[in-house]
Scaffold this motif. Structure first.
Motif: not given
Length: 71
Positions: A37-47
């Motif tokens: 699994t590869v997850r790409t997130l923007p800066p500051g994303a709530i995860i």
């Protein structure tokens, strides 16, 4: 007692090697190296912070990987 789960091994990978790559190249490299699994997130994303074995996360800003971590 139930059976012990047979968890897949995580790739032995240098996470710092992804920093500075463009997001597409980083994702292709991660999948080729065995990340399921590869997850790409923007800066500051709530995860959520649950650990998922075999997942690699990328923080991507302006198309470039800025940070990388497991699970």
């Amino acid at each position: 007692m139930g059976p012990v789960p047979n968890l897949p091994a995580e790739p032995d990978d240098d996470l710092d090697s992804y920093v500075g790559l463009d997001a597409r190249t980083a994702e292709e490299r991660a999948r080729a190296r065995g990340w399921s699994t590869v997850r790409t997130l923007p800066p500051g994303a709530i995860i959520t912070m649950e650990y998922l074995r075999g997942r690699i996360d990328f923080e991507v800003d302006d198309g470039t990987v800025k940070r990388c971590w497991r699970g």
